[in-house]
Structure formats: C-alpha cells, structure tokens
Motif scaffolding. Structure first.
Motif, PDB file in Angstrom:
ATOM      1  N   ARG A   1     -10.344   1.101 -16.994  1.00 45.79           N
ATOM      2  CA  ARG A   1      -9.789   0.162 -16.015  1.00 45.79           C
ATOM      3  C   ARG A   1      -8.288   0.052 -16.197  1.00 45.79           C
ATOM      4  NH1 ARG A   1     -14.353  -2.114 -18.170  1.00 45.79           N
ATOM      5  NH2 ARG A   1     -16.083  -2.472 -16.714  1.00 45.79           N
ATOM      6  N   MET A   2      -7.611  -0.204 -15.090  1.00 44.33           N
ATOM      7  CA  MET A   2      -6.157  -0.367 -15.162  1.00 44.33           C
ATOM      8  C   MET A   2      -5.694  -1.266 -14.021  1.00 44.33           C
ATOM      9  SD  MET A   2      -3.179   2.529 -15.578  1.00 44.33           S
ATOM     10  CE  MET A   2      -3.728   2.865 -17.246  1.00 44.33           C
ATOM     11  N   SER A   3      -4.695  -2.077 -14.309  1.00 43.62           N
ATOM     12  CA  SER A   3      -4.092  -2.940 -13.294  1.00 43.62           C
ATOM     13  C   SER A   3      -2.712  -2.405 -12.948  1.00 43.62           C
ATOM     14  CB  SER A   3      -3.980  -4.374 -13.810  1.00 43.62           C
ATOM     15  OG  SER A   3      -3.349  -5.206 -12.852  1.00 43.62           O
ATOM     16  N   PHE A   4      -2.400  -2.373 -11.662  1.00 43.44           N
ATOM     17  CA  PHE A   4      -1.105  -1.914 -11.173  1.00 43.44           C
ATOM     18  C   PHE A   4      -0.417  -3.104 -10.514  1.00 43.44           C
ATOM     19  CE2 PHE A   4      -3.874   1.728 -11.426  1.00 43.44           C
ATOM     20  CZ  PHE A   4      -3.070   2.711 -11.985  1.00 43.44           C
ATOM     21  N   PRO A   5       0.413  -3.839 -11.269  1.00 42.64           N
ATOM     22  CA  PRO A   5       1.012  -5.082 -10.762  1.00 42.64           C
ATOM     23  C   PRO A   5       2.013  -4.835  -9.643  1.00 42.64           C
ATOM     24  CG  PRO A   5       1.102  -4.970 -13.169  1.00 42.64           C
ATOM     25  CD  PRO A   5       0.758  -3.600 -12.678  1.00 42.64           C
ATOM     26  N   GLY A   6       2.063  -5.767  -8.717  1.00 36.65           N
ATOM     27  CA  GLY A   6       3.064  -5.756  -7.656  1.00 36.65           C
ATOM     28  C   GLY A   6       3.867  -7.037  -7.703  1.00 36.65           C
ATOM     29  N   GLU A   7       4.688  -7.251  -6.689  1.00 34.55           N
ATOM     30  CA  GLU A   7       5.483  -8.474  -6.637  1.00 34.55           C
ATOM     31  C   GLU A   7       4.627  -9.667  -6.238  1.00 34.55           C
ATOM     32  OE1 GLU A   7       8.672  -7.549  -3.968  1.00 34.55           O
ATOM     33  OE2 GLU A   7       9.904  -6.658  -5.540  1.00 34.55           O
ATOM     34  N   ARG A   8       3.639  -9.426  -5.342  1.00 35.30           N
ATOM     35  CA  ARG A   8       2.805 -10.527  -4.860  1.00 35.30           C
ATOM     36  C   ARG A   8       1.316 -10.267  -5.070  1.00 35.30           C
ATOM     37  NH1 ARG A   8       6.193  -8.857  -1.205  1.00 35.30           N
ATOM     38  NH2 ARG A   8       4.537  -7.953   0.086  1.00 35.30           N
ATOM     39  N   GLY A   9       0.918  -9.017  -5.123  1.00 35.22           N
ATOM     40  CA  GLY A   9      -0.496  -8.694  -5.276  1.00 35.22           C
ATOM     41  C   GLY A   9      -0.683  -7.479  -6.163  1.00 35.22           C
TER      42      GLY A   9
ATOM     43  N   TRP B   1     -16.553  -1.992  -6.829  1.00 33.18           N
ATOM     44  CA  TRP B   1     -15.172  -1.734  -6.435  1.00 33.18           C
ATOM     45  C   TRP B   1     -14.558  -0.680  -7.358  1.00 33.18           C
ATOM     46  CZ3 TRP B   1     -13.022  -3.120  -2.044  1.00 33.18           C
ATOM     47  CH2 TRP B   1     -13.515  -4.237  -1.358  1.00 33.18           C
ATOM     48  N   ARG B   2     -13.856   0.288  -6.769  1.00 31.60           N
ATOM     49  CA  ARG B   2     -13.107   1.289  -7.530  1.00 31.60           C
ATOM     50  C   ARG B   2     -11.618   0.956  -7.563  1.00 31.60           C
ATOM     51  NH1 ARG B   2     -16.915   2.593 -10.431  1.00 31.60           N
ATOM     52  NH2 ARG B   2     -18.675   3.651  -9.471  1.00 31.60           N
ATOM     53  N   LEU B   3     -11.090   0.463  -6.454  1.00 30.36           N
ATOM     54  CA  LEU B   3      -9.682   0.068  -6.355  1.00 30.36           C
ATOM     55  C   LEU B   3      -9.620  -1.104  -5.399  1.00 30.36           C
ATOM     56  CD1 LEU B   3      -6.725   0.777  -7.156  1.00 30.36           C
ATOM     57  CD2 LEU B   3      -6.624   2.184  -5.088  1.00 30.36           C
ATOM     58  N   LYS B   4      -9.030  -2.216  -5.846  1.00 31.63           N
ATOM     59  CA  LYS B   4      -9.142  -3.440  -5.047  1.00 31.63           C
ATOM     60  C   LYS B   4      -7.891  -4.297  -5.158  1.00 31.63           C
ATOM     61  CE  LYS B   4     -11.642  -6.841  -6.703  1.00 31.63           C
ATOM     62  NZ  LYS B   4     -12.774  -7.725  -7.101  1.00 31.63           N
ATOM     63  N   GLN B   5      -7.541  -4.910  -4.023  1.00 31.92           N
ATOM     64  CA  GLN B   5      -6.572  -5.997  -3.990  1.00 31.92           C
ATOM     65  C   GLN B   5      -7.221  -7.138  -3.222  1.00 31.92           C
ATOM     66  OE1 GLN B   5      -2.144  -6.985  -2.151  1.00 31.92           O
ATOM     67  NE2 GLN B   5      -2.488  -4.926  -2.947  1.00 31.92           N
ATOM     68  N   THR B   6      -6.969  -8.359  -3.658  1.00 36.87           N
ATOM     69  CA  THR B   6      -7.599  -9.512  -3.023  1.00 36.87           C
ATOM     70  C   THR B   6      -6.579 -10.339  -2.249  1.00 36.87           C
ATOM     71  OG1 THR B   6      -7.333 -10.863  -5.015  1.00 36.87           O
ATOM     72  CG2 THR B   6      -9.403  -9.643  -4.768  1.00 36.87           C
ATOM     73  N   SER B   7      -7.074 -11.030  -1.232  1.00 35.12           N
ATOM     74  CA  SER B   7      -6.258 -11.910  -0.410  1.00 35.12           C
ATOM     75  C   SER B   7      -7.172 -13.008   0.130  1.00 35.12           C
ATOM     76  CB  SER B   7      -5.613 -11.118   0.740  1.00 35.12           C
ATOM     77  OG  SER B   7      -4.761 -11.934   1.519  1.00 35.12           O
TER      78      SER B   7
ATOM     79  N   ALA C   1      -9.762 -20.339   4.161  1.00 29.61           N
ATOM     80  CA  ALA C   1     -10.559 -20.569   2.951  1.00 29.61           C
ATOM     81  C   ALA C   1     -11.481 -19.401   2.642  1.00 29.61           C
ATOM     82  CB  ALA C   1     -11.376 -21.851   3.109  1.00 29.61           C
ATOM     83  N   SER C   2     -11.305 -18.302   3.373  1.00 29.50           N
ATOM     84  CA  SER C   2     -12.219 -17.169   3.242  1.00 29.50           C
ATOM     85  C   SER C   2     -11.591 -16.054   2.397  1.00 29.50           C
ATOM     86  CB  SER C   2     -12.575 -16.623   4.626  1.00 29.50           C
ATOM     87  OG  SER C   2     -13.136 -17.643   5.439  1.00 29.50           O
ATOM     88  N   PRO C   3     -12.272 -15.626   1.319  1.00 32.05           N
ATOM     89  CA  PRO C   3     -11.732 -14.552   0.483  1.00 32.05           C
ATOM     90  C   PRO C   3     -11.896 -13.189   1.154  1.00 32.05           C
ATOM     91  CG  PRO C   3     -13.884 -15.201  -0.313  1.00 32.05           C
ATOM     92  CD  PRO C   3     -13.548 -16.140   0.814  1.00 32.05           C
ATOM     93  N   VAL C   4     -10.886 -12.345   0.975  1.00 29.61           N
ATOM     94  CA  VAL C   4     -10.911 -10.985   1.519  1.00 29.61           C
ATOM     95  C   VAL C   4     -10.520 -10.023   0.396  1.00 29.61           C
ATOM     96  CG1 VAL C   4     -10.077  -9.421   3.318  1.00 29.61           C
ATOM     97  CG2 VAL C   4     -10.145 -11.890   3.750  1.00 29.61           C
ATOM     98  N   ALA C   5     -11.250  -8.929   0.256  1.00 19.43           N
ATOM     99  CA  ALA C   5     -10.896  -7.876  -0.692  1.00 19.43           C
ATOM    100  C   ALA C   5     -10.803  -6.568   0.073  1.00 19.43           C
ATOM    101  CB  ALA C   5     -11.930  -7.770  -1.812  1.00 19.43           C
TER     102      ALA C   5
ATOM    103  N   ALA D   1      -7.839 -13.735  12.895  1.00 15.61           N
ATOM    104  CA  ALA D   1      -7.582 -14.204  11.534  1.00 15.61           C
ATOM    105  C   ALA D   1      -6.941 -13.061  10.754  1.00 15.61           C
ATOM    106  CB  ALA D   1      -8.890 -14.629  10.863  1.00 15.61           C
ATOM    107  N   THR D   2      -5.835 -13.350  10.069  1.00 16.71           N
ATOM    108  CA  THR D   2      -5.043 -12.301   9.424  1.00 16.71           C
ATOM    109  C   THR D   2      -4.955 -12.512   7.923  1.00 16.71           C
ATOM    110  OG1 THR D   2      -3.681 -12.052  11.415  1.00 16.71           O
ATOM    111  CG2 THR D   2      -2.801 -11.143   9.366  1.00 16.71           C
ATOM    112  N   ALA D   3      -5.291 -11.478   7.177  1.00 14.28           N
ATOM    113  CA  ALA D   3      -5.152 -11.482   5.717  1.00 14.28           C
ATOM    114  C   ALA D   3      -4.073 -10.472   5.336  1.00 14.28           C
ATOM    115  CB  ALA D   3      -6.467 -11.114   5.047  1.00 14.28           C
ATOM    116  N   LYS D   4      -3.063 -10.912   4.584  1.00 17.75           N
ATOM    117  CA  LYS D   4      -1.953 -10.039   4.215  1.00 17.75           C
ATOM    118  C   LYS D   4      -2.152  -9.433   2.827  1.00 17.75           C
ATOM    119  CE  LYS D   4       1.628 -12.261   7.024  1.00 17.75           C
ATOM    120  NZ  LYS D   4       2.968 -12.900   7.002  1.00 17.75           N
TER     121      LYS D   4
END
Length: 286
Positions: free
Chosen positions: A119-127, A141-147, A151-155, A265-268
């Motif tokens: 496993r490895m994390s690739f940090p960004g400025e916001r996500g 999940w193989r590669l994931k970012q969450t948003s 109140a609804s979670p999105v991956a 509905a928009t998730a960034k």
C-alpha cells in the motif's frame, strides 16, 4: 573540448542518477529529482535496463517527482524542458557504459522495496490518492480518492476483483432520490492548454470536457464508505485515465450526478499524483 565536456557531464548525470533515483531522496530538490528519474526512465526505454515491475516503479517515482516539482512552484514548461534534457542526455549515453550499470544496480536495489510494498499514499494539496496492491478474495479499491457532496460520501478511482479493475465512482446518497446519470468534468486541453488553477479550481463550463459514465449498479459492500449500507457504483470508460493524467497535479476535476428533476450534485477531486498511483498499481498485485 566539447566532446570531453559532454562526456564529463554524462558521467556526472549517471553518478547523480545512481544516488538520486531512490524512492525518497533526502537531499535533492524536486526539479533535480525529476530530472534524474526522467533520465533513468529514458535510459531504460532505450537500453531495456529493468524488468517490467521495476520499470513501473521507476515510472511511478518519476510521476511523483513531477507532481512534487509542480507543487513546489516549478513551471510546467520548465519541467517539459527538463524532461527533454533528460531524454537527450540518456540518448547520448552508451548502453554499455559502466556508470550506467552502476546506476542500474542502485535503482534495482532502491526500488526492490517498492515491489514488496502493498500500500502507498500519494499526498496532494487537498486530496490524497491511496493505492492498494494486496490481492483479496472479494472486490476492493485499488486506487482511491474520497470526497463528499453534501452529506453523501463519494469515492473515485480503480476498483475490482483479482487482476480485473475498472474506473468507478461509488456514492451513497442520503434520502430516496437517486441520480439517473453521472459524468466527469475536467479541463479540455484543446480549449485551455495550460493548467487551470484560478478561482475554486474547476475550469469554467465553456472550457470543460465531459466523460459520461457507461452504467450504474448497486455497489458491493466492500466499496462503500464506512458506516454506509448501500450505494451505487458508476463505471467510467478506460479513456478516463489518460484524460486525468493530462491534468496538472494541482488541478481540480469533478463528478456531476444528474437527477431527473434537473438538479446536479457535484463532488470535487484533485488530480494529484494519479499518474504515480496508477504506475504503482502496474507493478501488479501481491
């Protein structure tokens, strides 16, 4: 005199590569690290230095170094010139050069650890992008970012079972209403060739490209956010990956969920080191 100077510079580049082409260099600046990794990638392409998994690891490290350089303030045009210089230098080096053999050995040693890293994390400025190469019996999940959207979670990212994986978005909407379509919106490079970093990050609607989801189905339990019992998985075309890799790591893209009443509905998300995470996955499951 020029030939001698070129030879000396080439030797210096090779010696630097032998030291700097490590997963986490301690003393190199971001642009320097990117140059050395780009140099080794180009030398590998020309001389076939590494087996496929090391090649993927080096590619991941080069993409990660490029992202770090951009976040440190380097201009995209300067990094393109840096990559061109690295390719030119690699083209001038003999594949039988003993210093290249030394660099190859040290890169092999440095990245052999990555081959055993699940496993490895690739940090960004916001996500952050989180990658997982562990083989499992069920989907995951193989590669994931969450948003979130409201109140609804999105991956979003790569998910699958075994060696099969698709690019998907998983969302658990609060309430009964469900979207009837979803699309990814991002900068259209044919309209805006340079990175868009202004305002809230998302490029204006007139300059966006769209990638519509190909289908939707109930999400497997393993893909849901913690505490959620149900959700939908939206599957996107394979071409989505190439579109994301063209973005600057600091850029924003979004997933829009369209409802029958006309609401959206928009998730960034942040492009971040998506390319590095994808290359990390290319080393294969363990």
């Amino acid at each position: 005199m020029r030939i001698g100077q070129t030879a000396l510079k080439t030797k210096a580049a090779l010696l630097a590569a032998a030291v700097l082409c490590l997963p986490d260099p301690a003393r190199a600046g971001p642009a320097d690290t990117y140059y050395e990794r780009a140099f080794m990638v180009a030398a590998d392409q020309r001389c076939g230095l590494f087996e496929a998994r090391i090649d993927a690891a080096l590619g991941a490290a080069a993409a990660q170094a490029r992202g770090a350089a951009l976040r440190s303030g380097a201009a995209e045009a300067d990094l393109s010139a840096t990559a061109a210089r690295a390719r030119s230098r690699a083209h001038a080096v003999s594949c039988q050069d003993p210093q290249l053999a030394t660099a190859r050995s040290r890169v092999d040693d440095a990245f052999s650890g990555w081959l055993r890293t699940p496993r490895m994390s690739f940090p960004g400025e916001r996500g952050d992008w989180t990658a997982n190469r562990m083989r499992s019996a069920g989907p995951g999940w193989r590669l994931k970012q969450t948003s979130v959207v409201g109140a609804s979670p999105v991956a979003f990212g790569y998910a699958g079972q075994g060696d099969a994986q698709d690019m998907v978005a998983v969302v658990s909407f609060v309430g009964r209403s469900r979207p009837n379509a979803a699309r990814i919106v991002l900068r259209d490079p044919t309209r805006v060739p340079r990175a868009w970093l202004a305002g809230e990050g998302l490029v204006p609607a007139s300059s966006r490209a769209s990638l519509w989801a190909a289908g939707v189905a109930p999400a497997e339990r393993e893909l849901l956010a913690e505490g959620r019992r149900a959700g939908e998985v939206w599957r996107f075309p394979a071409s989505t990956a190439a579109a994301l890799e063209r973005l600057d790591p600091r850029e924003t893209f979004a997933i829009e969920f369209h409802f029958r009443d006309g609401s959206v509905a928009t998730a960034k998300f942040e492009a971040g080191d998506f390319a590095a995470g994808r290359a990390f996955l290319a080393m294969g499951l363990i």
